[in-house]
Design a protein around this motif. Structure first.
Motif, mmCIF file in Angstrom:
data_model
loop_
_atom_site.group_PDB
_atom_site.id
_atom_site.type_symbol
_atom_site.label_atom_id
_atom_site.label_comp_id
_atom_site.label_asym_id
_atom_site.label_seq_id
_atom_site.Cartn_x
_atom_site.Cartn_y
_atom_site.Cartn_z
ATOM 1 N N PRO A 133 -5.588 15.167 -9.944
ATOM 2 C CA PRO A 133 -4.747 14.252 -9.165
ATOM 3 C C PRO A 133 -4.618 14.660 -7.693
ATOM 4 C CG PRO A 133 -3.343 15.803 -10.289
ATOM 5 C CD PRO A 133 -4.778 16.218 -10.592
ATOM 6 N N LEU A 134 -5.457 15.609 -7.247
ATOM 7 C CA LEU A 134 -5.320 16.135 -5.884
ATOM 8 C C LEU A 134 -5.639 15.101 -4.809
ATOM 9 C CD1 LEU A 134 -6.860 19.709 -6.304
ATOM 10 C CD2 LEU A 134 -4.450 19.071 -6.183
ATOM 11 N N MET A 135 -6.328 14.025 -5.174
ATOM 12 C CA MET A 135 -6.641 12.999 -4.184
ATOM 13 C C MET A 135 -5.393 12.228 -3.761
ATOM 14 S SD MET A 135 -8.817 11.647 -2.226
ATOM 15 C CE MET A 135 -10.331 12.377 -2.817
ATOM 16 N N GLY A 136 -4.374 12.179 -4.630
ATOM 17 C CA GLY A 136 -3.147 11.462 -4.307
ATOM 18 C C GLY A 136 -2.485 11.963 -3.033
ATOM 19 N N PRO A 137 -2.163 13.274 -2.944
ATOM 20 C CA PRO A 137 -1.586 13.794 -1.703
ATOM 21 C C PRO A 137 -2.514 13.673 -0.492
ATOM 22 C CG PRO A 137 -1.123 15.282 -3.513
ATOM 23 C CD PRO A 137 -2.099 14.266 -4.030
ATOM 24 N N ILE A 138 -3.819 13.736 -0.714
ATOM 25 C CA ILE A 138 -4.752 13.564 0.404
ATOM 26 C C ILE A 138 -4.622 12.158 0.982
ATOM 27 C CG2 ILE A 138 -7.201 13.455 1.032
ATOM 28 C CD1 ILE A 138 -7.715 15.659 -0.997
ATOM 29 N N LEU A 139 -4.512 11.155 0.095
ATOM 30 C CA LEU A 139 -4.273 9.789 0.551
ATOM 31 C C LEU A 139 -2.937 9.693 1.281
ATOM 32 C CD1 LEU A 139 -5.474 7.665 -2.498
ATOM 33 C CD2 LEU A 139 -6.565 7.839 -0.271
ATOM 34 N N GLY A 140 -1.937 10.427 0.762
ATOM 35 C CA GLY A 140 -0.621 10.424 1.394
ATOM 36 C C GLY A 140 -0.664 10.986 2.804
ATOM 37 N N ILE A 141 -1.448 12.051 3.002
ATOM 38 C CA ILE A 141 -1.584 12.640 4.331
ATOM 39 C C ILE A 141 -2.241 11.639 5.288
ATOM 40 C CG2 ILE A 141 -2.684 14.482 5.666
ATOM 41 C CD1 ILE A 141 -2.490 16.227 3.127
ATOM 42 N N SER A 142 -3.329 11.024 4.828
ATOM 43 C CA SER A 142 -4.061 10.080 5.681
ATOM 44 C C SER A 142 -3.223 8.853 5.999
ATOM 45 C CB SER A 142 -5.365 9.655 4.984
ATOM 46 O OG SER A 142 -6.162 10.771 4.686
ATOM 47 N N PHE A 143 -2.590 8.266 4.958
ATOM 48 C CA PHE A 143 -1.815 7.051 5.167
ATOM 49 C C PHE A 143 -0.559 7.345 5.989
ATOM 50 C CE2 PHE A 143 1.184 3.713 3.705
ATOM 51 C CZ PHE A 143 0.449 2.611 4.119
ATOM 52 N N GLY A 144 0.076 8.487 5.715
ATOM 53 C CA GLY A 144 1.248 8.870 6.487
ATOM 54 C C GLY A 144 0.928 9.041 7.956
ATOM 55 N N TYR A 145 -0.251 9.586 8.258
ATOM 56 C CA TYR A 145 -0.674 9.741 9.653
ATOM 57 C C TYR A 145 -0.903 8.383 10.308
ATOM 58 C CZ TYR A 145 -3.645 10.843 13.645
ATOM 59 O OH TYR A 145 -4.187 10.908 14.901
ATOM 60 N N LEU A 146 -1.519 7.456 9.553
ATOM 61 C CA LEU A 146 -1.840 6.139 10.113
ATOM 62 C C LEU A 146 -0.587 5.333 10.450
ATOM 63 C CD1 LEU A 146 -4.881 5.045 7.903
ATOM 64 C CD2 LEU A 146 -4.910 5.685 10.316
ATOM 65 N N ILE A 147 0.436 5.429 9.597
ATOM 66 C CA ILE A 147 1.646 4.635 9.830
ATOM 67 C C ILE A 147 2.720 5.428 10.559
ATOM 68 C CG2 ILE A 147 1.198 3.238 7.787
ATOM 69 C CD1 ILE A 147 3.386 4.730 6.323
ATOM 70 N N GLY A 148 2.428 6.692 10.862
ATOM 71 C CA GLY A 148 3.383 7.515 11.591
ATOM 72 C C GLY A 148 4.569 7.975 10.761
ATOM 73 N N ASP A 149 4.367 8.150 9.444
ATOM 74 C CA ASP A 149 5.443 8.595 8.554
ATOM 75 C C ASP A 149 5.337 10.107 8.370
ATOM 76 O OD1 ASP A 149 7.233 9.121 6.472
ATOM 77 O OD2 ASP A 149 6.903 7.175 5.528
ATOM 78 N N ILE A 169 0.838 -1.199 0.000
ATOM 79 C CA ILE A 169 0.000 0.000 0.000
ATOM 80 C C ILE A 169 0.874 1.251 0.000
ATOM 81 C CG2 ILE A 169 -1.763 1.280 1.272
ATOM 82 C CD1 ILE A 169 -2.725 -1.380 2.414
ATOM 83 N N PHE A 170 1.974 1.199 0.748
ATOM 84 C CA PHE A 170 2.893 2.337 0.809
ATOM 85 C C PHE A 170 3.414 2.676 -0.584
ATOM 86 C CE2 PHE A 170 7.063 4.250 1.090
ATOM 87 C CZ PHE A 170 6.908 5.218 2.072
ATOM 88 N N GLU A 171 3.825 1.660 -1.356
ATOM 89 C CA GLU A 171 4.364 1.904 -2.692
ATOM 90 C C GLU A 171 3.308 2.522 -3.610
ATOM 91 O OE1 GLU A 171 7.441 1.700 -3.586
ATOM 92 O OE2 GLU A 171 8.097 0.912 -1.646
ATOM 93 N N VAL A 172 2.062 2.059 -3.493
ATOM 94 C CA VAL A 172 0.981 2.596 -4.327
ATOM 95 C C VAL A 172 0.707 4.056 -3.983
ATOM 96 C CG1 VAL A 172 -1.465 2.403 -4.905
ATOM 97 C CG2 VAL A 172 -0.075 0.337 -4.690
ATOM 98 N N VAL A 173 0.605 4.348 -2.683
ATOM 99 C CA VAL A 173 0.319 5.715 -2.248
ATOM 100 C C VAL A 173 1.495 6.634 -2.563
ATOM 101 C CG1 VAL A 173 -0.158 7.176 -0.235
ATOM 102 C CG2 VAL A 173 -1.261 4.943 -0.438
ATOM 103 N N ASP A 174 2.717 6.151 -2.307
ATOM 104 C CA ASP A 174 3.905 6.972 -2.530
ATOM 105 C C ASP A 174 4.062 7.378 -3.992
ATOM 106 O OD1 ASP A 174 6.555 8.013 -1.423
ATOM 107 O OD2 ASP A 174 7.257 6.740 -3.061
ATOM 108 N N SER A 175 3.606 6.525 -4.915
ATOM 109 C CA SER A 175 3.752 6.835 -6.343
ATOM 110 C C SER A 175 2.837 7.971 -6.797
ATOM 111 C CB SER A 175 3.461 5.577 -7.180
ATOM 112 O OG SER A 175 2.102 5.179 -7.031
ATOM 113 N N SER A 176 1.854 8.360 -5.967
ATOM 114 C CA SER A 176 0.888 9.381 -6.386
ATOM 115 C C SER A 176 1.018 10.698 -5.641
ATOM 116 C CB SER A 176 -0.542 8.840 -6.196
ATOM 117 O OG SER A 176 -0.812 8.589 -4.835
#
Length: 207
Positions: A148-164, A103-110
């Motif tokens: 493509p603005l949803m990509g960084p939004i996913l990054g913010i949410s996922f980064g918060y969840l995994i503490g990145d 999931i990290f690789e998918v989110v990070d690519s966007s």
């Protein structure tokens, strides 16, 4: 189908090998020896990758020692897990999911600030502006499909969840860059509308 490569020192090879042999989700297990490290290679279905990596982590692989690489295979023949007599009943399980690393690789690519990201944001903002000026809700909705603005939004949410924190900061920065581009296009569209090129009411219902 995924190809999993496990790199461990020779002193740990027997331990990892015995563990992998006990998993029925592991197929085509192969060992390649090296001077200092051995490579254990096997195939498994995508839905079982998380289970395999979790089992490896239980004995310290990828955490205390060793390295795990997961490679996507376009095709594998014979199919992994294919048997002579295969049940036609689909076995469903709530544990069938992607690993956090996948999931990290998918989110990070966007979430990266690339030319494509800025170009698609500009195109989406332009389409949305045209939809607002022409009072077309269909055009406004269509701009969302390009944005493509949803990509960084996913990054913010996922980064918060995994503490990145690094992923969160990068996503917030790139999201603000996209919003700035959209804001600039909106200003230009508003000026264009006020200059008299739009002969009807200045404000449309979509605005």
């Amino acid at each position: 189908v995924r190809r999993v490569e496990v790199f461990v020192s020779k002193t740990k090879t027997s331990l990892v090998l015995e563990m992998l042999k006990g998993l029925d989700i592991v197929h085509g297990l192969t060992i390649m020896g090296g001077d200092q490290m051995d490579t254990l290679i096997f195939r498994c279905k995508e839905k079982h990758v998380r289970q395999a990596i979790y089992a490896l982590g239980e004995i310290g692989v990828g955490i205390e020692y060793g390295l795990i690489d997961v490679i996507n295979l376009q095709m594998s023949k014979p199919r992994a897990g294919k048997t002579q007599k295969q049940s036609t009943t689909r076995q469903w399980s709530t544990t069938e999911r992607q690993t956090i690393e996948e999931i990290f690789e998918v989110v990070d690519s966007s979430i990266h600030l690339t030319f494509d990201y800025l170009a698609f944001t500009l195109v989406a903002a332009t389409i949305s502006a045209v939809g607002l000026i022409t009072d077309s809700s269909v055009t406004v909705v269509a701009s969302m499909l390009v944005s493509p603005l949803m990509g960084p939004i996913l990054g913010i949410s996922f980064g918060y969840l995994i503490g990145d924190t690094h992923m969160m900061i990068k996503s917030i920065r790139n999201e603000l860059a996209g919003v700035f581009v959209t804001f600039c296009v909106g200003i230009l569209a508003g000026m264009f509308n006020l200059l008299g090129y739009h002969t009807e009411d200045t404000l449309t219902s979509e605005m």
